[in-house]
Design a protein around this motif. Structure first.
Motif, short mmCIF file in Angstrom:
data_model
loop_
_atom_site.label_atom_id
_atom_site.label_comp_id
_atom_site.label_asym_id
_atom_site.label_seq_id
_atom_site.Cartn_x
_atom_site.Cartn_y
_atom_site.Cartn_z
N TYR A 120 -18.96 -10.93 44.85
CA TYR A 120 -17.64 -10.87 45.47
C TYR A 120 -17.16 -12.27 45.82
N GLY A 121 -18.05 -13.05 46.42
CA GLY A 121 -17.70 -14.42 46.76
C GLY A 121 -17.47 -15.28 45.53
N ALA A 122 -18.28 -15.06 44.49
CA ALA A 122 -18.11 -15.82 43.25
C ALA A 122 -16.76 -15.53 42.62
N ALA A 123 -16.34 -14.27 42.65
CA ALA A 123 -15.04 -13.90 42.09
C ALA A 123 -13.90 -14.58 42.85
N LEU A 124 -13.99 -14.58 44.16
CA LEU A 124 -12.96 -15.26 44.96
C LEU A 124 -12.92 -16.75 44.66
N LEU A 125 -14.10 -17.36 44.57
CA LEU A 125 -14.16 -18.79 44.25
C LEU A 125 -13.56 -19.06 42.87
N GLY A 126 -13.84 -18.17 41.91
CA GLY A 126 -13.27 -18.34 40.59
C GLY A 126 -11.75 -18.23 40.59
N GLY A 127 -11.22 -17.27 41.36
CA GLY A 127 -9.78 -17.11 41.46
C GLY A 127 -9.12 -18.32 42.10
N VAL A 128 -9.72 -18.82 43.18
CA VAL A 128 -9.17 -20.00 43.86
C VAL A 128 -9.26 -21.23 42.96
N HIS A 129 -10.36 -21.36 42.23
CA HIS A 129 -10.55 -22.46 41.28
C HIS A 129 -9.40 -22.49 40.26
N PHE A 130 -9.03 -21.33 39.75
CA PHE A 130 -7.96 -21.25 38.75
C PHE A 130 -6.61 -21.61 39.38
N VAL A 131 -6.36 -21.11 40.59
CA VAL A 131 -5.09 -21.42 41.27
C VAL A 131 -4.95 -22.92 41.50
N MET A 132 -6.04 -23.56 41.93
CA MET A 132 -5.99 -24.99 42.24
C MET A 132 -5.98 -25.86 40.97
N LEU A 133 -6.51 -25.32 39.89
CA LEU A 133 -6.62 -26.07 38.65
C LEU A 133 -5.27 -26.35 38.00
#
Length: 200
Positions: free
Chosen positions: A154-167
């Protein structure tokens, strides 16, 4: 309709998913070598692997809600989805390390100085123990701890989503949609609050 879909899914062997998961990066590599990924094939390959990994993370999160709310049963594919997700994350990372940056000192500097890379690496580190323990031996040895450990996805998915938004540069709706879907799927996993009996 749902019953027919589940019948088709039951007949479909899991190895088909692994096969498709292995062929797709090979196909992208072929396109990159033959000019099919545009003027910057490295960036295109890096982006494709990252976005497909994020899509598979979303699909993995959706397996339980789909079964509980729609009756679509993808449970037999859940482990394969997780393994292929990690495979794609590793490929995404390797393209960045080996083909894009290439300089070891620059890699470390980017991880420390660029927040979106820091968050992406954090997501990779969260997924690493989950990939290592994605086997029957680990399930038997870890027992209840295995389920607790794998909730870290769950945490990994959130981190992945935030990573994409910031990228991405500037305001783009696509990364926000991914993040919104991830948050929604996590909310759907929250246990329903039981109404307390009214006192007389």
């Amino acid at each position: 309709m749902i019953d027919q879909l589940n019948q088709v899914l039951r007949r479909c062997p899991v190895w088909v998913l692994y096969l498709v998961g292995a062929v797709y990066p090979a196909w992208l590599l072929y396109l990159g070598l033959t000019g099919g990924l545009g003027v910057d094939p490295v960036k295109a390959l890096e982006h494709e692997m990252g976005e497909r990994a994020l899509q598979l993370l979303v699909l993995g999160l959706a397996v339980t809600p789909l079964r509980q709310r729609l009756g679509v049963n993808l449970m037999k594919f859940r482990r394969a989805i997780g393994v292929i997700t990690f495979f794609y994350v590793v490929l995404h990372l390797l393209v960045w390390l080996v083909l894009d940056v290439q300089i070891l000192g620059q890699i470390w500097a980017d991880i420390l100085k660029r927040p979106y890379i820091t968050i992406g690496m954090a997501g990779f580190l969260v997924l690493l123990p989950l990939a290592i323990t994605s086997n029957n031996w680990s399930v038997r040895k870890l027992g209840r701890l295995w389920r607790i450990l794998h909730k870290a996805v769950y945490g990994a998915a959130l981190l992945g989503g935030v990573h994409f938004v910031m990228l991405v540069k500037g305001f783009q709706i696509e990364p926000l949609i991914y993040l919104g879907v991830i948050v929604l799927l996590l909310i759907l996993r929250l246990p329903a609050r039981r109404s307390s009996p009214q006192r007389a």
